[in-house]
Design a protein around this motif. Structure first.
Motif, PDB file in Angstrom:
ATOM      1  N   ASP A 147      67.545  33.366  39.955  1.00  0.00           N
ATOM      2  CA  ASP A 147      68.990  33.383  39.707  1.00  0.00           C
ATOM      3  C   ASP A 147      69.254  32.746  38.346  1.00  0.00           C
ATOM      4  N   GLU A 148      69.034  33.509  37.292  1.00  0.00           N
ATOM      5  CA  GLU A 148      69.143  32.974  35.937  1.00  0.00           C
ATOM      6  C   GLU A 148      70.556  32.502  35.625  1.00  0.00           C
ATOM      7  N   GLY A 149      71.546  33.249  36.092  1.00  0.00           N
ATOM      8  CA  GLY A 149      72.927  32.873  35.806  1.00  0.00           C
ATOM      9  C   GLY A 149      73.267  31.504  36.369  1.00  0.00           C
ATOM     10  N   ALA A 150      72.929  31.283  37.631  1.00  0.00           N
ATOM     11  CA  ALA A 150      73.206  29.992  38.256  1.00  0.00           C
ATOM     12  C   ALA A 150      72.412  28.880  37.572  1.00  0.00           C
ATOM     13  N   TYR A 151      71.194  29.188  37.211  1.00  0.00           N
ATOM     14  CA  TYR A 151      70.325  28.223  36.535  1.00  0.00           C
ATOM     15  C   TYR A 151      70.938  27.766  35.215  1.00  0.00           C
ATOM     16  N   LEU A 152      71.349  28.714  34.397  1.00  0.00           N
ATOM     17  CA  LEU A 152      71.906  28.372  33.096  1.00  0.00           C
ATOM     18  C   LEU A 152      73.253  27.669  33.226  1.00  0.00           C
ATOM     19  N   ARG A 153      74.046  28.070  34.202  1.00  0.00           N
ATOM     20  CA  ARG A 153      75.338  27.393  34.412  1.00  0.00           C
ATOM     21  C   ARG A 153      75.117  25.942  34.849  1.00  0.00           C
ATOM     22  N   ALA A 154      74.115  25.706  35.685  1.00  0.00           N
ATOM     23  CA  ALA A 154      73.815  24.338  36.117  1.00  0.00           C
ATOM     24  C   ALA A 154      73.384  23.484  34.931  1.00  0.00           C
ATOM     25  N   VAL A 155      72.586  24.048  34.057  1.00  0.00           N
ATOM     26  CA  VAL A 155      72.150  23.319  32.857  1.00  0.00           C
ATOM     27  C   VAL A 155      73.348  23.013  31.964  1.00  0.00           C
ATOM     28  N   ALA A 156      74.212  24.005  31.765  1.00  0.00           N
ATOM     29  CA  ALA A 156      75.388  23.807  30.919  1.00  0.00           C
ATOM     30  C   ALA A 156      76.307  22.730  31.488  1.00  0.00           C
ATOM     31  N   ARG A 157      76.494  22.749  32.805  1.00  0.00           N
ATOM     32  CA  ARG A 157      77.344  21.720  33.426  1.00  0.00           C
ATOM     33  C   ARG A 157      76.745  20.330  33.226  1.00  0.00           C
ATOM     34  N   ALA A 158      75.427  20.235  33.356  1.00  0.00           N
ATOM     35  CA  ALA A 158      74.766  18.950  33.147  1.00  0.00           C
ATOM     36  C   ALA A 158      74.939  18.479  31.707  1.00  0.00           C
ATOM     37  N   ALA A 159      74.841  19.385  30.760  1.00  0.00           N
ATOM     38  CA  ALA A 159      75.043  19.029  29.353  1.00  0.00           C
ATOM     39  C   ALA A 159      76.468  18.545  29.112  1.00  0.00           C
ATOM     40  N   ASP A 160      77.415  19.192  29.744  1.00  0.00           N
ATOM     41  CA  ASP A 160      78.815  18.820  29.551  1.00  0.00           C
ATOM     42  C   ASP A 160      79.139  17.440  30.122  1.00  0.00           C
ATOM     43  N   ARG A 161      78.292  16.961  31.035  1.00  0.00           N
ATOM     44  CA  ARG A 161      78.522  15.632  31.625  1.00  0.00           C
ATOM     45  C   ARG A 161      77.884  14.505  30.817  1.00  0.00           C
ATOM     46  N   VAL A 162      77.079  14.840  29.834  1.00  0.00           N
ATOM     47  CA  VAL A 162      76.377  13.824  29.046  1.00  0.00           C
ATOM     48  C   VAL A 162      77.353  13.076  28.143  1.00  0.00           C
ATOM     49  N   GLY A 164      77.511   9.411  25.356  1.00  0.00           N
ATOM     50  CA  GLY A 164      76.739   8.410  24.646  1.00  0.00           C
ATOM     51  C   GLY A 164      75.479   8.936  23.998  1.00  0.00           C
ATOM     52  N   ALA A 165      75.505  10.181  23.545  1.00  0.00           N
ATOM     53  CA  ALA A 165      74.340  10.780  22.889  1.00  0.00           C
ATOM     54  C   ALA A 165      74.765  11.431  21.584  1.00  0.00           C
ATOM     55  N   ASP A 166      73.827  11.495  20.650  1.00  0.00           N
ATOM     56  CA  ASP A 166      74.070  12.199  19.398  1.00  0.00           C
ATOM     57  C   ASP A 166      73.655  13.657  19.475  1.00  0.00           C
ATOM     58  N   VAL A 167      72.724  13.942  20.392  1.00  0.00           N
ATOM     59  CA  VAL A 167      72.210  15.299  20.519  1.00  0.00           C
ATOM     60  C   VAL A 167      71.575  15.446  21.901  1.00  0.00           C
ATOM     61  N   ILE A 168      71.642  16.651  22.426  1.00  0.00           N
ATOM     62  CA  ILE A 168      71.028  16.984  23.713  1.00  0.00           C
ATOM     63  C   ILE A 168      69.957  18.034  23.470  1.00  0.00           C
ATOM     64  N   VAL A 169      68.767  17.807  24.030  1.00  0.00           N
ATOM     65  CA  VAL A 169      67.720  18.817  23.923  1.00  0.00           C
ATOM     66  C   VAL A 169      67.426  19.373  25.312  1.00  0.00           C
ATOM     67  N   LEU A 170      67.166  20.660  25.359  1.00  0.00           N
ATOM     68  CA  LEU A 170      66.847  21.353  26.606  1.00  0.00           C
ATOM     69  C   LEU A 170      65.336  21.488  26.690  1.00  0.00           C
ATOM     70  N   ALA A 171      64.732  20.762  27.616  1.00  0.00           N
ATOM     71  CA  ALA A 171      63.281  20.600  27.631  1.00  0.00           C
ATOM     72  C   ALA A 171      62.535  21.905  27.879  1.00  0.00           C
ATOM     73  N   GLN A 172      63.008  22.713  28.811  1.00  0.00           N
ATOM     74  CA  GLN A 172      62.333  23.977  29.106  1.00  0.00           C
ATOM     75  C   GLN A 172      62.840  25.093  28.192  1.00  0.00           C
ATOM     76  N   ALA A 173      61.919  25.925  27.725  1.00  0.00           N
ATOM     77  CA  ALA A 173      62.311  27.074  26.909  1.00  0.00           C
ATOM     78  C   ALA A 173      63.285  27.969  27.665  1.00  0.00           C
ATOM     79  N   SER A 174      63.129  28.046  28.987  1.00  0.00           N
ATOM     80  CA  SER A 174      63.986  28.911  29.806  1.00  0.00           C
ATOM     81  C   SER A 174      65.431  28.454  29.830  1.00  0.00           C
ATOM     82  N   MET A 175      65.722  27.250  29.381  1.00  0.00           N
ATOM     83  CA  MET A 175      67.090  26.722  29.392  1.00  0.00           C
ATOM     84  C   MET A 175      67.921  27.163  28.201  1.00  0.00           C
ATOM     85  N   ALA A 176      67.300  27.759  27.204  1.00  0.00           N
ATOM     86  CA  ALA A 176      67.978  27.990  25.926  1.00  0.00           C
ATOM     87  C   ALA A 176      69.258  28.793  26.061  1.00  0.00           C
TER      88      ALA A 176
END
Length: 206
Positions: A147-162, A164-176
């Motif tokens: 379920d790529e759509g759900a996967y990417l949306r979950a990653v995006a939501r997590a990024a939006d909650r970050v 106190g950071a200057d930059v966010i990196v997505l560890a897995q290539a599949s997250m891009a």
């Protein structure tokens, strides 16, 4: 500049992603894909160092230059290049360098716990002053379910909650693919395009 490049993947989902990037950004570069899901499965069970022998065997068998798209085994693979005698690049090093150039406080988002250690070590090598790692809850299960759509949306939501950071990196290539879904003003970096560009630039024609 390399005109032939082997990519070592631990999931077949990366093949069309990198083919599309090569066609868009690096016309004339021929990619050869080698997919070994078992390497990630073993690394999750015994740690990345525990699959050093298996990674060496695969790399020796395919020859170089090689771009390794799995962040969990990327550091082990990269450390073998002198022994193997050809370039072995990890897909996330260029992203890590870009992140450190963006700011000293880096948050790593990962779908797998096993990726956080190698990613943090890489960022420290590149000069990051503060690294925080966060696993996106349920993301890997979504990825494994296809379920790529759900996967990417979950990653995006997590990024939006970050915060106190200057930059966010997505560890897995599949997250891009989540980069285009985020709303945060904090820069969010994915590894495939940056990693492929670095491999094309630094590799040698085989």
């Amino acid at each position: 500049m390399v005109n032939r490049l082997t990519l070592l993947h631990t999931s077949p989902v990366h093949v069309p992603v990198f083919d599309a990037l090569a066609e868009r950004d690096h016309p004339g570069v021929a990619l050869r894909h080698v997919v070994r899901p078992g390497l990630l499965e073993q690394a999750r069970a015994v740690g990345a160092e525990g699959v050093r022998g298996e990674v060496r065997e695969v790399l020796a068998g395919v020859g170089g230059p090689v771009l390794v798209t799995c962040s969990t085994i990327g550091g082990v693979a990269e450390s073998l290049q002198r022994e193997l005698g050809f370039p072995v690049l990890r897909v996330d090093r260029a992203m890590a360098a870009r992140a450190v150039g963006t700011g000293p406080r880096v948050v790593v988002l990962a779908a797998l716990e096993s990726t956080l250690g190698p990613s943090a070590e890489l960022l420290a090598e590149e000069g990051a002053e503060e690294v925080r790692g966060l696993v996106v809850p349920g993301a890997w299960e979504m990825f494994e379910a296809g379920d790529e759509g759900a996967y990417l949306r979950a990653v995006a939501r997590a990024a939006d909650r970050v915060t106190g950071a200057d930059v966010i990196v997505l560890a897995q290539a599949s997250m891009a693919g989540a980069v285009g879904l985020v709303r945060t003003r904090i820069p969010v970096l994915g590894s495939p395009a940056l990693g492929l560009a670095a491999a094309v630039a630094e590799g040698r024609t085989g």
